[in-house]
Design an enzyme around this catalytic site. Structure first.
Site, PDB file in Angstrom:
ATOM      1  CE  LYS A  13      -2.027  -0.875   3.865  1.00  0.00           C
ATOM      2  NZ  LYS A  13      -1.172  -1.961   4.274  1.00  0.00           N
ATOM      3  NE  ARG A  85      -3.506  -1.201  10.367  1.00  0.00           N
ATOM      4  CZ  ARG A  85      -2.708  -0.636   9.716  1.00  0.00           C
ATOM      5  NH1 ARG A  85      -2.339   0.726   9.154  1.00  0.00           N
ATOM      6  NH2 ARG A  85      -1.487  -1.387   9.521  1.00  0.00           N
ATOM      7  NE  ARG A 124       7.941  -2.561   5.982  1.00  0.00           N
ATOM      8  CZ  ARG A 124       6.605  -2.240   6.050  1.00  0.00           C
ATOM      9  NH1 ARG A 124       5.721  -1.793   5.234  1.00  0.00           N
ATOM     10  NH2 ARG A 124       5.910  -2.567   7.125  1.00  0.00           N
ATOM     11  NE  ARG A 157       7.205  -0.295  10.195  1.00  0.00           N
ATOM     12  CZ  ARG A 157       6.144  -0.264   9.626  1.00  0.00           C
ATOM     13  NH1 ARG A 157       5.911   0.421   8.311  1.00  0.00           N
ATOM     14  NH2 ARG A 157       5.016  -0.754  10.302  1.00  0.00           N
ATOM     15  NE  ARG A 168       2.816  -4.525  11.615  1.00  0.00           N
ATOM     16  CZ  ARG A 168       3.539  -4.187  10.746  1.00  0.00           C
ATOM     17  NH1 ARG A 168       4.865  -5.056  10.707  1.00  0.00           N
ATOM     18  NH2 ARG A 168       3.461  -3.542   9.644  1.00  0.00           N
TER      19      ARG A 168
HETATM   20  P1  ADP Z   1       2.538  -1.627   3.161  1.00  0.00           P
HETATM   21  O1  ADP Z   1       2.570  -0.221   3.368  1.00  0.00           O
HETATM   22  O2  ADP Z   1       1.068  -2.413   2.872  1.00  0.00           O
HETATM   23  O3  ADP Z   1       2.768  -2.089   4.668  1.00  0.00           O
HETATM   24  P2  ADP Z   1       4.969  -1.788   1.688  1.00  0.00           P
HETATM   25  O4  ADP Z   1       4.770  -0.813   0.682  1.00  0.00           O
HETATM   26  O5  ADP Z   1       5.765  -0.943   2.675  1.00  0.00           O
HETATM   27  O6  ADP Z   1       3.493  -2.299   2.274  1.00  0.00           O
HETATM   28  O7  ADP Z   1       5.595  -2.701   0.998  1.00  0.00           O
HETATM   29  C1  ADP Z   1       6.133  -3.613   1.850  1.00  0.00           C
HETATM   30  C2  ADP Z   1       7.401  -4.355   1.499  1.00  0.00           C
HETATM   31  O8  ADP Z   1       7.258  -5.218   0.106  1.00  0.00           O
HETATM   32  C3  ADP Z   1       8.305  -3.248   1.184  1.00  0.00           C
HETATM   33  O9  ADP Z   1       9.713  -3.928   1.339  1.00  0.00           O
HETATM   34  C4  ADP Z   1       8.470  -3.035  -0.503  1.00  0.00           C
HETATM   35  O10 ADP Z   1       9.602  -2.603  -0.933  1.00  0.00           O
HETATM   36  C5  ADP Z   1       7.887  -4.355  -0.858  1.00  0.00           C
HETATM   37  N1  ADP Z   1       7.128  -4.423  -2.008  1.00  0.00           N
HETATM   38  C6  ADP Z   1       6.227  -3.620  -2.438  1.00  0.00           C
HETATM   39  N2  ADP Z   1       5.434  -3.917  -3.325  1.00  0.00           N
HETATM   40  C7  ADP Z   1       6.044  -4.982  -3.829  1.00  0.00           C
HETATM   41  C8  ADP Z   1       5.789  -5.765  -4.864  1.00  0.00           C
HETATM   42  N3  ADP Z   1       4.927  -5.677  -5.977  1.00  0.00           N
HETATM   43  N4  ADP Z   1       6.382  -7.062  -5.120  1.00  0.00           N
HETATM   44  C9  ADP Z   1       7.555  -7.212  -4.453  1.00  0.00           C
HETATM   45  N5  ADP Z   1       7.843  -6.490  -3.018  1.00  0.00           N
HETATM   46  C10 ADP Z   1       6.978  -5.219  -3.145  1.00  0.00           C
HETATM   47  P1  AMP Z   2       1.670   0.494   9.058  1.00  0.00           P
HETATM   48  O1  AMP Z   2       2.716   1.299   9.047  1.00  0.00           O
HETATM   49  O2  AMP Z   2       0.458   0.768   8.460  1.00  0.00           O
HETATM   50  O3  AMP Z   2       2.090  -0.932   9.066  1.00  0.00           O
HETATM   51  O4  AMP Z   2       1.224   0.849  10.747  1.00  0.00           O
HETATM   52  C1  AMP Z   2       2.045   0.567  11.797  1.00  0.00           C
HETATM   53  C2  AMP Z   2       1.370   0.446  13.193  1.00  0.00           C
HETATM   54  O5  AMP Z   2       0.679   1.652  13.264  1.00  0.00           O
HETATM   55  C3  AMP Z   2       0.174  -0.650  13.096  1.00  0.00           C
HETATM   56  O6  AMP Z   2       0.847  -1.878  13.594  1.00  0.00           O
HETATM   57  C4  AMP Z   2      -0.922   0.013  14.243  1.00  0.00           C
HETATM   58  O7  AMP Z   2      -0.365  -0.371  15.632  1.00  0.00           O
HETATM   59  C5  AMP Z   2      -0.500   1.428  13.997  1.00  0.00           C
HETATM   60  N1  AMP Z   2      -1.648   1.823  13.013  1.00  0.00           N
HETATM   61  C6  AMP Z   2      -1.539   2.442  11.808  1.00  0.00           C
HETATM   62  N2  AMP Z   2      -2.704   2.823  11.379  1.00  0.00           N
HETATM   63  C7  AMP Z   2      -3.477   2.643  12.037  1.00  0.00           C
HETATM   64  C8  AMP Z   2      -5.244   2.712  12.319  1.00  0.00           C
HETATM   65  N3  AMP Z   2      -5.849   3.208  11.153  1.00  0.00           N
HETATM   66  N4  AMP Z   2      -5.677   2.026  13.554  1.00  0.00           N
HETATM   67  C9  AMP Z   2      -5.026   1.490  14.505  1.00  0.00           C
HETATM   68  N5  AMP Z   2      -3.882   1.619  14.616  1.00  0.00           N
HETATM   69  C10 AMP Z   2      -3.000   1.937  13.339  1.00  0.00           C
END
Ligand code: ADP
Ligand code: AMP
Length: 213
Positions: A13, A85, A124, A157, A168
């Site tokens: 995302k 969420r 990541r 992270r 998660r």
């Molecule tokens: P989210 O915001 O949903 O938690 P991220 O955009 O941070 O996910 O992506 C999670 C990990 O997967 C990152 O390390 C990113 O570089 C990688 N990633 C994102 N899109 C793809 C894809 N289409 N194929 C492979 N790896 C991806």
């Molecule tokens: P993310 O970067 O989206 O993976 O979010 C990291 C962490 O932030 C999550 O595991 C939650 O603890 C918190 N968080 C982010 N967005 C929300 C939300 N909309 N509601 C509750 N917790 C959130």
């Protein structure tokens, strides 16, 4: 256009939201990024949110809704990445948009399985300065440990460690997945195969947003 990106942690995302924001000028609102910023600055919200984030749990709805209310722009479109969420957050968002005379355009569901997500999260890398996201294998930085965009230091992270990542994913299934039905019923949901490579996902995303899915 007001778009929600829905999907498990690690589904891509943030990666897609950043790119779409650059291409279209839509404001990218990531609640995860905002919370991490608050933790870093040591604000009251940051202090309260940290314990939940470290455990891989959701931060309470009241705090999240107040945060969104604060950052929602009065004009122009935006992408909500990581919010809502829970059903309570989705209802609060609906009420908030209505109050401001706005309407949600679409909700994009990033579909992916647990094993893919764990692999993505465990590789990541996040920039400590600008928040840009890389992957050790799928999207490595040009210089190891260094952000291509700002030269900041990359780190893993804490909540991307395997056991927290799996927790998660479970939290997503239990508390966030009900939103799929919620938005289907409102005729807002578009599904995207998030397992494809980055380029294909972004192509598909532009298509579905253009023709409304
Ligand atoms: P989210 O915001 O949903 O938690 P991220 O955009 O941070 O996910 O992506 C999670 C990990 O997967 C990152 O390390 C990113 O570089 C990688 N990633 C994102 N899109 C793809 C894809 N289409 N194929 C492979 N790896 C991806
Ligand atoms: P993310 O970067 O989206 O993976 O979010 C990291 C962490 O932030 C999550 O595991 C939650 O603890 C918190 N968080 C982010 N967005 C929300 C939300 N909309 N509601 C509750 N917790 C959130």
């Amino acid at each position: 256009m007001i778009v929600v990106f829905l999907g498990p942690p690690g589904s891509g995302k943030g990666t897609q939201a950043r790119e779409l924001s650059q291409k279209t000028g839509l404001l990218h609102i990531s609640t995860g990024d905002l919370l991490r910023e608050a933790v870093k600055k040591g604000t009251e919200l940051g202090k309260r949110a940290k314990e939940y984030m470290d455990r891989g749990e959701l931060v309470p709805d009241g705090l999240m809704v107040a945060m969104i209310e604060e950052v929602m722009p009065p004009e122009g479109g935006f992408i909500l990445d990581g919010f809502p969420r829970t059903v309570a957050q989705a209802l609060a968002l609906e009420e908030m948009l209505q109050r401001h005379g706005k309407e949600l355009s679409k909700v994009v569901l990033f579909e992916i399985q647990e094993e893919d997500v764990v692999q993505r999260l465990s590789g990541r890398l996040t920039c400590s300065n600008c928040g840009a996201v890389y992957h050790k294998v799928y999207n490595p930085p040009k210089r190891e440990g260094t952000c291509d965009l700002c030269g900041g230091k990359l780190f893993q992270r804490e909540d991307d460690r395997e056991e927290v990542a799996r927790k998660r994913f479970r939290v997503y299934q239990e508390q966030t997945q009900p939103l799929v039905e919620f938005y289907k019923r409102r005729n807002k949901l578009i599904s995207l195969n998030a397992r494809e490579n980055h380029r294909l996902v972004s192509q598909k995303l532009l298509e579905v947003l253009k023709d409304g899915g």
